[in-house]
Design a protein around this motif. Structure first.
Motif, PDB file in Angstrom:
ATOM      1  N   HIS A  81      31.991  86.477  53.358  1.00  0.00           N
ATOM      2  CA  HIS A  81      30.791  86.947  54.053  1.00  0.00           C
ATOM      3  C   HIS A  81      29.772  87.359  52.995  1.00  0.00           C
ATOM      4  CE1 HIS A  81      28.073  89.219  56.655  1.00  0.00           C
ATOM      5  NE2 HIS A  81      28.606  88.545  57.661  1.00  0.00           N
ATOM      6  N   PRO A  82      28.504  86.984  53.182  1.00  0.00           N
ATOM      7  CA  PRO A  82      27.496  87.252  52.136  1.00  0.00           C
ATOM      8  C   PRO A  82      27.220  88.730  51.917  1.00  0.00           C
ATOM      9  CG  PRO A  82      26.447  86.439  54.142  1.00  0.00           C
ATOM     10  CD  PRO A  82      27.921  86.255  54.322  1.00  0.00           C
ATOM     11  N   ALA A  83      27.491  89.567  52.915  1.00  0.00           N
ATOM     12  CA  ALA A  83      27.253  91.001  52.743  1.00  0.00           C
ATOM     13  C   ALA A  83      28.402  91.700  52.020  1.00  0.00           C
ATOM     14  CB  ALA A  83      27.035  91.651  54.110  1.00  0.00           C
ATOM     15  N   ASP A  84      29.485  90.973  51.754  1.00  0.00           N
ATOM     16  CA  ASP A  84      30.635  91.514  51.032  1.00  0.00           C
ATOM     17  C   ASP A  84      30.496  91.154  49.557  1.00  0.00           C
ATOM     18  OD1 ASP A  84      33.096  92.315  50.074  1.00  0.00           O
ATOM     19  OD2 ASP A  84      34.198  90.644  50.988  1.00  0.00           O
ATOM     20  N   GLY A  85      30.237  92.141  48.713  1.00  0.00           N
ATOM     21  CA  GLY A  85      30.007  91.874  47.298  1.00  0.00           C
ATOM     22  C   GLY A  85      31.170  91.163  46.626  1.00  0.00           C
ATOM     23  N   LEU A  86      32.396  91.445  47.052  1.00  0.00           N
ATOM     24  CA  LEU A  86      33.559  90.799  46.430  1.00  0.00           C
ATOM     25  C   LEU A  86      33.619  89.303  46.739  1.00  0.00           C
ATOM     26  CD1 LEU A  86      36.360  93.475  47.048  1.00  0.00           C
ATOM     27  CD2 LEU A  86      35.149  92.971  44.909  1.00  0.00           C
ATOM     28  N   SER A  87      33.041  88.890  47.859  1.00  0.00           N
ATOM     29  CA  SER A  87      33.074  87.469  48.224  1.00  0.00           C
ATOM     30  C   SER A  87      32.439  86.601  47.152  1.00  0.00           C
ATOM     31  CB  SER A  87      32.359  87.253  49.566  1.00  0.00           C
ATOM     32  OG  SER A  87      33.124  87.741  50.637  1.00  0.00           O
ATOM     33  N   TRP A  88      31.357  87.077  46.540  1.00  0.00           N
ATOM     34  CA  TRP A  88      30.629  86.278  45.555  1.00  0.00           C
ATOM     35  C   TRP A  88      31.484  86.072  44.299  1.00  0.00           C
ATOM     36  CZ3 TRP A  88      26.067  84.053  46.971  1.00  0.00           C
ATOM     37  CH2 TRP A  88      25.504  84.532  48.156  1.00  0.00           C
ATOM     38  N   ARG A  89      32.154  87.108  43.841  1.00  0.00           N
ATOM     39  CA  ARG A  89      33.013  86.967  42.662  1.00  0.00           C
ATOM     40  C   ARG A  89      34.223  86.103  42.988  1.00  0.00           C
ATOM     41  NH1 ARG A  89      32.197  86.857  37.627  1.00  0.00           N
ATOM     42  NH2 ARG A  89      30.811  88.690  37.878  1.00  0.00           N
ATOM     43  N   ARG A  90      34.826  86.284  44.165  1.00  0.00           N
ATOM     44  CA  ARG A  90      35.983  85.470  44.555  1.00  0.00           C
ATOM     45  C   ARG A  90      35.602  83.998  44.629  1.00  0.00           C
ATOM     46  NH1 ARG A  90      36.864  87.266  49.964  1.00  0.00           N
ATOM     47  NH2 ARG A  90      38.273  85.471  50.084  1.00  0.00           N
ATOM     48  N   ARG A  91      34.444  83.729  45.201  1.00  0.00           N
ATOM     49  CA  ARG A  91      34.018  82.331  45.329  1.00  0.00           C
ATOM     50  C   ARG A  91      33.748  81.720  43.952  1.00  0.00           C
ATOM     51  NH1 ARG A  91      34.533  77.692  48.226  1.00  0.00           N
ATOM     52  NH2 ARG A  91      32.763  76.334  47.775  1.00  0.00           N
ATOM     53  N   LEU A  92      33.116  82.477  43.065  1.00  0.00           N
ATOM     54  CA  LEU A  92      32.858  81.968  41.723  1.00  0.00           C
ATOM     55  C   LEU A  92      34.167  81.657  41.008  1.00  0.00           C
ATOM     56  CD1 LEU A  92      30.785  81.300  39.512  1.00  0.00           C
ATOM     57  CD2 LEU A  92      30.947  83.688  38.769  1.00  0.00           C
ATOM     58  N   PHE A 110      28.816  69.303  44.916  1.00  0.00           N
ATOM     59  CA  PHE A 110      28.249  70.472  44.248  1.00  0.00           C
ATOM     60  C   PHE A 110      29.277  71.589  44.108  1.00  0.00           C
ATOM     61  CE2 PHE A 110      24.567  68.397  46.167  1.00  0.00           C
ATOM     62  CZ  PHE A 110      23.596  68.509  45.184  1.00  0.00           C
ATOM     63  N   PRO A 111      29.155  72.403  43.066  1.00  0.00           N
ATOM     64  CA  PRO A 111      29.919  73.659  42.995  1.00  0.00           C
ATOM     65  C   PRO A 111      29.207  74.707  43.864  1.00  0.00           C
ATOM     66  CG  PRO A 111      28.640  73.366  40.986  1.00  0.00           C
ATOM     67  CD  PRO A 111      28.392  72.143  41.825  1.00  0.00           C
ATOM     68  N   VAL A 112      29.472  74.661  45.167  1.00  0.00           N
ATOM     69  CA  VAL A 112      28.693  75.447  46.132  1.00  0.00           C
ATOM     70  C   VAL A 112      29.196  76.883  46.163  1.00  0.00           C
ATOM     71  CG1 VAL A 112      27.895  75.651  48.499  1.00  0.00           C
ATOM     72  CG2 VAL A 112      28.293  73.387  47.519  1.00  0.00           C
TER      73      VAL A 112
END
Length: 550
Positions: free
Chosen positions: A33-44, A353-355
């Protein structure tokens, strides 16, 4: 140009629940979820560990360059191509190409892509590239060729500008060639439809310069986006560009080989969505191939949806029939003849793409929920689904009318029929209807005894008398309508003011952003409003924004 935030849901139950994080079971379907800060690091971290399962980054950057360079590459776009070639993650979102960049929501999606990429780069400490995916493979010409402008306030209504489809097969928008005459006619129609403003000469000069080198709606759409977002380095990908198609062959092969299990996975995900209480937005038939084929002669270029039947891949009209081996051979040797549908496009996008995140509108969020099983079946993960930002541009005349009648945007969006009726009632409409109603009743009471006397003399006169009464009642109704029309004419300025408000803020009862062309606002107010949106601090699930124009 202040932006005021307000709660104005999209009206798409699944999307609204996802954005508001009101359903944990639904959120589990998406994974991030975009509002979850951890999601961005996990996805990366996931992207770093799965690079070998995607198309080559150098080749991908080359394919995007082949499409965008003829349109003009800004220095920021050049830098982003280099970053893409080095494997930088992307925030991507897209739309079908539309005449003059289409309704406002398309630019809002591009703004969201740019802002989300910038915010992700700051959060993660790595370059994140903004990419706009143009669905040039789509063949819905009626949607692509249309741009809607408000007509003058003295005769409020929508003016629909369109480019006729050239003769030939119903092929993709990117393969539909426009003559120079058709482009010039579209420019002339636009010039006639736009009001004379200080911004108009430069806008038209720029559009004419861009249109001169464009032979398709996709190219014209991309050229305008490239100009509008040059400073942001927005990269553009045409889904139907030959250079990109050549990279898609291996994934087309996977999709064809897994066609049956993928269809079952999509159907299972759709049932899961429905079990959560939401309607499935995309058809997920278990015999679907979820791929299109561009036909050869005699219907060369026509885009045909394939389904599985009797061990073969056929279209519903029986124009083509392929074995699986023939389809796999096409994927390898002629990938340009294949095309994705709404359920396989997310998988293809994630292969190319690396989305890091994909920016979606409410309807897209709803059908992406149905793709979760497809991602799982192919051993992939759905990227972070980020909702596009939503705005209403409040024109000065609209703001004045809202203040005059003490109206809120929600009331305008719901329709002003009641407000208009109250206005007329205050000016005498209710009295007019009451007077004519009383007159009709009095005449009926006076006429019925006379009718009874006539019928007593001769049975046939009863039918004649009833027919005569219906004629009298119609004449009274006609006089009532003409009297009400005279009242409306007397109040025409006020009624037109309210109609103009509806036309500007909620045309035809729909959100402004889904109807009115951005080129109208560029002509009337310049591009300051777009720059203001780009400068707005980014919130991944922000409420609806209302910007007052001046």
């Amino acid at each position: 140009m202040d932006i005021v935030r307000m709660e104005l849901p999209f009206g798409q139950p699944l999307a609204d629940a996802y954005i508001g994080r009101r359903d944990s079971a639904l959120e589990a379907l998406f994974g991030y979820h975009p509002a979850d800060g951890l999601s961005w690091r996990r996805r990366l971290d996931y992207l770093k560990g799965s690079a070998d399962r995607r198309a080559g980054s150098t080749e991908l950057a080359g394919a995007l360059r082949a499409f965008q360079q003829p349109l003009g590459l800004s220095e920021p776009a050049e830098r982003n191509l280099e970053r893409l070639a080095d494997g930088a993650p992307v925030v991507v979102g897209g739309q079908q190409a539309v005449l003059w960049t289409g309704p406002l929501m398309i630019l809002y999606k591009a703004v969201t892509i740019v802002q989300a990429a910038r915010a992700a780069s700051e959060r993660l400490g790595v370059p994140v590239v903004p990419v706009f995916w143009i669905a040039g493979e789509d063949h819905d010409w009626d949607e692509a060729c249309l741009a809607c402008l408000p007509s003058p306030l003295d005769a409020p209504g929508l003016r629909r500008l369109a480019v006729p489809r050239p003769s030939g097969a119903a092929t993709s928008v990117s393969r539909t060639r426009l003559s120079a005459g058709a482009v010039e006619a579209a420019l002339a129609e636009l010039e006639a439809g736009l009001a004379d403003t200080p911004f108009k000469p430069e806008l038209l000069r720029s559009l004419r310069a861009r249109a001169a080198g464009c032979g398709t709606l996709t190219e014209l759409f991309a050229a305008m986006l490239s100009d509008l977002f040059a400073d942001e380095g927005l990269l553009l990908a045409d889904a139907d560009h030959p250079a990109l198609r050549r990279l898609e062959g291996p994934m087309f092969r996977r999709l064809a080989e897994s066609s049956g299990p993928l269809a079952e996975a999509y159907a299972a995900s759709s049932r899961r969505v429905e079990a959560l209480g939401y309607a499935a937005q995309a058809e997920a038939a278990e015999d679907a191939a979820n791929l299109f084929l561009f036909a050869e002669a005699p219907r060369a270029g026509e885009r045909l949806l394939l389904q599985r039947a009797g061990g073969r891949f056929r279209d519903r009209r029986g124009l083509v029939s392929l074995t699986e081996s023939e389809l796999l051979e096409l994927a390898e040797s002629q990938p340009e003849r294949l095309s994705n549908n709404v359920l396989t496009r997310p998988l293809m996008q994630d292969y190319l793409f690396p989305v890091l995140s994909t920016v979606l509108g409410p309807g897209e969020i709803a059908y992406w929920a149905q793709t979760s099983g497809g991602f799982e079946h192919l051993g992939m993960q759905m990227p972070i689904v980020t909702p596009r930002l939503s705005f209403t541009l409040l024109e000065p005349h609209a703001a004045k009318t809202m203040a005059r009648y003490s109206l809120e945007l929600e009331q305008v969006a719901a329709g002003l029929g009641g407000v208009k009726a109250e206005l007329l009632d205050r000016q005498g409409a209710e009295d007019i209807r009451k007077s004519f109603g009383q007159a009709l009743q009095a005449m009926r009471e006076a006429y019925l005894p006379a009718l009874a006397v006539a019928a007593g003399q001769e049975r046939g006169l009863e039918l004649l008398g009833r027919t005569n009464w219906e004629r009298i009642a119609r004449e009274i109704g006609y006089m009532e309508a003409k009297t009400l029309q005279a009242l409306e004419n007397r109040e025409r300025a006020e009624l037109d003011r309210l109609t103009g408000l509806e036309l500007s803020a909620a045309p035809e009862g729909r959100p402004q952003e889904r109807v009115l062309a951005s080129v109208y606002f560029m002509n009337r107010y310049g591009r300051g409003w777009l720059d203001r949106l780009l400068a707005e601090p980014y919130e991944p699930c922000a409420e609806h924004g209302v910007m007052r124009l001046g």
